[in-house]
Design an enzyme around this catalytic site. Structure first.
Site, PDB file in Angstrom:
ATOM      1  N   ASP A 191       0.869  -1.243   0.028  1.00 33.05           N
ATOM      2  CA  ASP A 191      -0.076  -0.008   0.269  1.00 33.05           C
ATOM      3  C   ASP A 191       0.943   1.309   0.018  1.00 33.05           C
ATOM      4  OD1 ASP A 191      -2.030   1.857   0.270  1.00 33.05           O
ATOM      5  OD2 ASP A 191      -2.845   1.090   2.288  1.00 33.05           O
ATOM      6  N   CYS A 221      -3.974   4.576  -4.260  1.00 39.97           N
ATOM      7  CA  CYS A 221      -4.890   5.574  -4.251  1.00 39.97           C
ATOM      8  C   CYS A 221      -4.356   6.569  -5.375  1.00 39.97           C
ATOM      9  CB  CYS A 221      -5.062   6.043  -3.054  1.00 39.97           C
ATOM     10  SG  CYS A 221      -3.634   6.904  -2.220  1.00 39.97           S
TER      11      CYS A 221
END
Length: 71
Positions: A20, A47
Site C-alpha cells: 500500500d 490511491c
C-alpha cells in the site's frame, strides 16, 4: 544488515505480499527486489492512478502479470 537486505530476507520467506505505497508509488529498488524474491502473489492497494499504471508497467517488465483488478 542494511534495510534492503532485511527486506530481501523477509521477501524470500513469504508467498504473498500486500503493498500500500504512498501516492508516488513503489520504489524501483523494491520492484526489483520483489521480482527477485520467492513472492508468488502481489496484492497492490493504490490511491494514485498514475503511479499504479507506472508500477504495473515496471512489474510487467519484470515478468509479473495482472490477474484481477477492482475499483
Amino acid at each position: 544488515l542494511s534495510n534492503t537486505e532485511k527486506v530481501l530476507d523477509v521477501l524470500n520467506e513469504i508467498d504473498v505480499a500486500i503493498v500500500d505505497p504512498p501516492r508516488k508509488g513503489l520504489d524501483r529498488a523494491f520492484i526489483s527486489a520483489i521480482s527477485r524474491s520467492e513472492v508468488e502473489t502481489l496484492i497492490y492497494v493504490s490511491c494514485g492512478w498514475p503511479s499504479l499504471m507506472r508500477d504495473l508497467a515496471l512489474l510487467k517488465e519484470k515478468g509479473w502479470k495482472m490477474v484481477k483488478a477492482e475499483g
